[in-house]
Scaffold this motif. Structure first.
Motif, PDB file in Angstrom:
ATOM      1  N   TYR A 189       0.829  -1.206   0.000  1.00  0.00           N
ATOM      2  CA  TYR A 189       0.000   0.000   0.000  1.00  0.00           C
ATOM      3  C   TYR A 189       0.868   1.262   0.000  1.00  0.00           C
ATOM      4  CZ  TYR A 189      -3.723   3.229   1.229  1.00  0.00           C
ATOM      5  OH  TYR A 189      -4.608   4.274   1.220  1.00  0.00           O
TER       6      TYR A 189
ATOM      7  N   VAL B 201       0.619   4.124  -2.884  1.00  0.00           N
ATOM      8  CA  VAL B 201       0.304   5.539  -2.649  1.00  0.00           C
ATOM      9  C   VAL B 201       1.404   6.432  -3.217  1.00  0.00           C
ATOM     10  CG1 VAL B 201       0.035   7.296  -0.859  1.00  0.00           C
ATOM     11  CG2 VAL B 201      -1.158   5.141  -0.664  1.00  0.00           C
ATOM     12  N   ALA B 202       2.657   6.017  -3.008  1.00  0.00           N
ATOM     13  CA  ALA B 202       3.766   6.808  -3.543  1.00  0.00           C
ATOM     14  C   ALA B 202       3.701   6.845  -5.071  1.00  0.00           C
ATOM     15  CB  ALA B 202       5.087   6.217  -3.076  1.00  0.00           C
TER      16      ALA B 202
ATOM     17  N   ALA C  67       0.776   9.144  -6.103  1.00  0.00           N
ATOM     18  CA  ALA C  67       1.119  10.542  -5.869  1.00  0.00           C
ATOM     19  C   ALA C  67       2.154  11.014  -6.888  1.00  0.00           C
ATOM     20  CB  ALA C  67       1.637  10.719  -4.451  1.00  0.00           C
TER      21      ALA C  67
ATOM     22  N   ASP D  24      -9.043   6.615   1.036  1.00  0.00           N
ATOM     23  CA  ASP D  24      -7.867   7.429   0.740  1.00  0.00           C
ATOM     24  C   ASP D  24      -7.762   7.741  -0.747  1.00  0.00           C
ATOM     25  OD1 ASP D  24      -6.947   7.662   3.276  1.00  0.00           O
ATOM     26  OD2 ASP D  24      -5.659   5.898   3.182  1.00  0.00           O
ATOM     27  N   LEU D  25      -7.976   6.709  -1.557  1.00  0.00           N
ATOM     28  CA  LEU D  25      -7.614   6.827  -2.969  1.00  0.00           C
ATOM     29  C   LEU D  25      -8.681   7.492  -3.833  1.00  0.00           C
ATOM     30  CD1 LEU D  25      -5.902   3.356  -3.470  1.00  0.00           C
ATOM     31  CD2 LEU D  25      -4.920   5.488  -2.656  1.00  0.00           C
TER      32      LEU D  25
ATOM     33  N   GLN E 212      -9.821  11.542  -1.248  1.00  0.00           N
ATOM     34  CA  GLN E 212      -8.799  12.577  -1.067  1.00  0.00           C
ATOM     35  C   GLN E 212      -8.352  13.156  -2.402  1.00  0.00           C
ATOM     36  OE1 GLN E 212      -6.124  12.777   1.982  1.00  0.00           O
ATOM     37  NE2 GLN E 212      -6.535  10.779   2.841  1.00  0.00           N
ATOM     38  N   ASN E 213      -8.343  12.303  -3.398  1.00  0.00           N
ATOM     39  CA  ASN E 213      -7.941  12.734  -4.724  1.00  0.00           C
ATOM     40  C   ASN E 213      -8.422  11.655  -5.666  1.00  0.00           C
ATOM     41  OD1 ASN E 213      -6.641  13.801  -6.931  1.00  0.00           O
ATOM     42  ND2 ASN E 213      -4.827  14.355  -5.755  1.00  0.00           N
TER      43      ASN E 213
ATOM     44  N   PHE F 186      -7.873   9.264  -7.784  1.00  0.00           N
ATOM     45  CA  PHE F 186      -6.816   8.510  -8.456  1.00  0.00           C
ATOM     46  C   PHE F 186      -7.373   7.343  -9.284  1.00  0.00           C
ATOM     47  CE2 PHE F 186      -4.134  10.189  -4.906  1.00  0.00           C
ATOM     48  CZ  PHE F 186      -3.251  10.882  -5.710  1.00  0.00           C
TER      49      PHE F 186
END
Lengths: 452, 314
Positions: free
Chosen positions: A97, A101-102, A105, A122-123, A126-127, A129
């Motif tokens: 994970y 995420v890295a 981003a 999160d994915l 928040q944005n 993706f």
């Protein structure tokens, strides 16, 4: 004399710098040549009206069996679609994970990814993706997933992921242990009967424990308990708690009792197997423990322990429960990177992976019993679904909670860790259930206020 | 001489044709030489350092753009973070146990290896080996297996009828077990002590012997005072390292059981890479940086009272 020779000095510097630049740019030049190659081919293809060559990246985590099955499927897809190259990127779960995420981003995430749905929070919120697969319904056939199940898989009403497999909470039994201590294999446990029987077992043999659980596993078990007590989400949608202080005291009393009364293996030794399944615990392998809690998808891992007579059972049920509580859902979901260059090719591959009989056979149950009707039919006909896994899944579905899917905030990682820390402290006897309940509520409310 | 003047002359004529950058300003040449390091330092060290300072004043999740929040992160750690004070205490305990234990071991082994023995270089190499391997994850996993309930250590204890100990599972013991494991990496300090021991003039011991000092008196009155500058250096370096220790504790206990080994570095990792509160993790890192600098300054200041230099430390 040499020391003061400026031309030589100048040349050496130039040489050094240029060698450094060549060293640094080697990957770049590789990419450039590949691109030029690709563009060369595409100009060819345009003249012969062949589809454009594409390279897709697909990432997942898993054990060897899953990796092999997935790579075989990828290989087959590339044979069927010579214009598509798929690069498999697989690793262990630990760190997956963080890496994902890295990558997201940094804009270098793969085109297709196998993830778990609790990461949506999160994915997606928040944005954005991840792509909405609902936009590709002309390519991806969602009708193969039972409609009522698909409804539990939506996130904010969108089809973000395609469910790969089904799973649910189950108790895994060591049948030999049950025989030894005369415990009927078809027992429908209550929370209290677990403690009663567990005490008897330990009285008979001080090395034996009925339960094998640590804080991480107890987190899942107690959430079933909480739903049975309250019929609520763990954290409600309005960011308030789905339980009262008294409810939590009952739950933590169960935790205290199983350790204090030697129903479960002491935390001090159970805690050493946090990330690996308890099947690696020597006490489990020696047959000194009778029951553990897992998701059905992990049964094959337990089956790898040789000469072990495994059984399954439903989770404990309390009298007068408000909700059966047992979790059922998807093992994993396939998602598409919103930034993919080739959304349609990605969607085609994804559809093949989940709906094509050949792909289904190749992938088997490495990501659980397939969530699609076609998947279950194909594997059922070919006898590829393990009867124990099927039985476990049926048990879970029978007692499936009505309060599903778990909302995003209930699955938040930080809140979960606050909960497991308290479970740990109560299990180690550092806090009483009352203190634990009080502290937990204060900490959760504080964190929720920050998150709001 | 004549030859040299000629060379210098031709050098000057040729130099005129070269760009001013090279011939005119010698500083530029120096900078060009160190440019590979300099570029690396600026891009890979200074920039991230400064960026992390900026992020420590922001709400940054990696998934969204950073949002400036002033001192909020710093206030939050002291007032709202329930793990913070536990982690501070655990870290100080760790430093206070691990550093003296490691330095004492290093000094004892250095004293042994300072003897004139056969194959002494072989022994020196062997004792240094753990420092080469020790930082690796593989070795940490190995330690974990050794100290598990069914591990080798307990098996050896059971052979002499001592009941098994939960080395890593008992919250009261786990930190001490980790400190013991950490001692294994004493090699670097040992080499420095060994070099220090070689520097002590033999006539001091001779004078001591004439005055009737035995070996233990010689150690306390000659060896140790003469080694204090090395002790200071090792103390500072090992303290800095101990504050930042991460790999072994993270791999072996992950901060557990019940947060009893939850070092500050693991808390930073959890906030950064588990909860993706990068801004908060950056603030925690800067606090640790400030703590390390302060402590180092204190050590240097205190050294004037206990570190002896032959030239008086000037």
């Amino acid at each position: 004399m040499k020391r003061k020779h400026p031309v030589l000095k100048f040349m050496v510097i130039i040489l050094l710098i240029s060698s450094l630049m060549i060293g640094c740019s080697s990957t770049n030049s590789g990419t450039v040549s590949r691109e030029s190659n690709e563009s060369g081919e595409s100009s060819n293809t345009s003249s012969s009206s062949q589809p454009e060559k594409v390279t897709l990246r697909f990432s997942w985590w898993g054990a060897q069996e899953r990796n092999k099955a997935t790579l075989d499927a990828i290989e087959r897809y590339m044979e069927l679609n010579p214009h598509v190259t798929i690069q498999g990127e697989y690793m262990d779960y630990s760190g997956f994970y963080e890496k994902l995420v890295a990558q997201l981003a940094g804009g270098t995430a793969p085109d297709v990814m196998a993830i778990v749905d609790r990461w949506y929070f999160d994915l997606v919120t928040q944005n954005e993706f991840l792509a909405d697969l609902g936009e590709y319904e002309n390519i991806i056939d969602f009708s193969t997933v039972p409609e009522n199940f698909m409804e539990t898989q939506l996130f904010n009403g969108k089809k973000i992921g395609f469910p790969a497999g089904l799973q649910g909470d189950v108790l895994i039994y060591n049948n030999d242990f049950f025989e030894k201590y005369n415990i009927p294999a078809d027992t429908q446990w209550t929370w209290d009967s677990l403690i009663e029987v567990g005490k008897k077992v330990h009285d008979e043999d001080p090395n034996a424990y009925l339960l094998s659980l640590d804080a991480a596993e107890l987190n899942f078990v107690l959430r079933v308990y909480q739903k049975q007590l309250t019929g609520n989400q763990f954290i409600k949608d309005d960011y308030t708690l789905g339980f009262t202080k008294e409810d939590m005291i009952k739950m933590l009393t169960f935790v205290r009792d199983i350790f204090e009364q030697n129903v479960a293996e002491p935390l001090a030794s159970a805690v050493l197997y946090p990330d690996v399944s308890q099947h690696e615990n020597p006490k489990w392998r020696n047959g000194e423990m009778g029951i553990t809690h897992k998701y059905t998808s992990l049964i094959p891992v337990y089956q790898q322990v040789e000469n072990f007579n495994l059984g399954v059972g439903a989770l404990p049920l309390m009298e007068g429960f408000k909700d059966p509580g047992t979790f059922t859902g998807s093992t994993l979901v396939y998602v598409m990177n919103k930034g993919t260059e080739y959304p349609e090719e990605t969607a085609k591959f994804l559809n093949w992976l989940v709906n094509d009989p050949e792909a289904i056979k190749l992938m088997g149950t490495t990501r659980g019993v397939p969530a699609t009707k076609v998947g279950q039919e194909v594997l059922g006909e070919a006898n590829l679904i393990d009867p124990l896994v099927q039985k476990a899944l049926d048990l879970a579905l029978e007692n499936s909670s009505k309060v599903l899917p778990d909302n995003a905030i209930s699955q938040n990682q930080e809140l979960t860790i606050i909960f497991t820390d308290i479970i740990d402290q109560v299990g180690f006897g550092e806090l009483t259930p009352e203190q634990g309940s009080e502290q937990l509520i204060a900490l959760l409310e504080d964190k929720l206020a920050q998150m709001k | 001489m004549n030859n040299r003047t000629q060379t210098q002359h031709s050098y000057k004529t040729r130099a005129k044709r070269l760009p001013k950058l090279i011939s005119g300003n010698r500083q530029w040449v120096g900078l060009l030489y160190i440019s590979p390091w300099l570029i690396g330092f600026l891009i890979l060290e200074l920039y991230p350092l400064m960026a992390s300072l900026y992020y420590s004043f922001t709400d940054f999740t990696l998934l969204r753009k950073p949002e400036f929040v002033g001192l909020k992160n710093y206030i939050q750690m002291f007032t709202k973070d329930h793990n913070f004070w536990n982690s501070v205490v655990v870290t100080f305990k760790w430093v206070i146990i691990a550093v003296p234990l490691k330095l004492t071991t290093a000094l004892l082994v250095a004293l042994l290896l300072n003897k004139k023995l056969k194959h002494i270089n072989f022994y020196r190499t062997v004792y240094y080996l753990p420092s080469i391997f020790a930082g690796s994850v593989a070795v940490a996993i190995l330690w974990r297996f050794l100290f598990m309930r069914e591990g080798l250590v307990n098996q050896i204890l059971s052979a002499v009828h001592i009941p098994p100990v939960d080395w890593l599972g008992n919250p009261d013991i786990a930190l001490y077990t980790l400190s013991m494991i950490n001692v294994w990496q004493f090699g670097t300090s040992m080499v420095l002590f060994l070099a220090g021991l070689k520097q002590i003039p033999g006539d001091l011991y001779e004078a001591g012997r004439i005055d009737g000092a035995n070996k233990i008196q010689q150690f306390w009155s000659i060896t140790l005072p003469m080694l204090t500058p090395i002790v200071l250096f090792n103390l500072v370096m090992q303290t800095i390292n101990a504050f930042q220790d991460f790999t072994a504790p993270f791999v072996i206990t992950k901060g557990g059981p019940a947060k009893s080994t939850y070092l500050f570095s693991i808390m930073i990792y959890d906030n950064g890479f588990k909860y993706f509160s990068m801004g908060y993790a950056a603030a925690l890192s800067w606090l640790m940086f400030a703590a390390i600098i302060t402590l180092t300054a204190v050590l240097f200041w205190s050294s004037r009272y206990w570190a002896h230099y032959e030239d008086g430390g000037k």
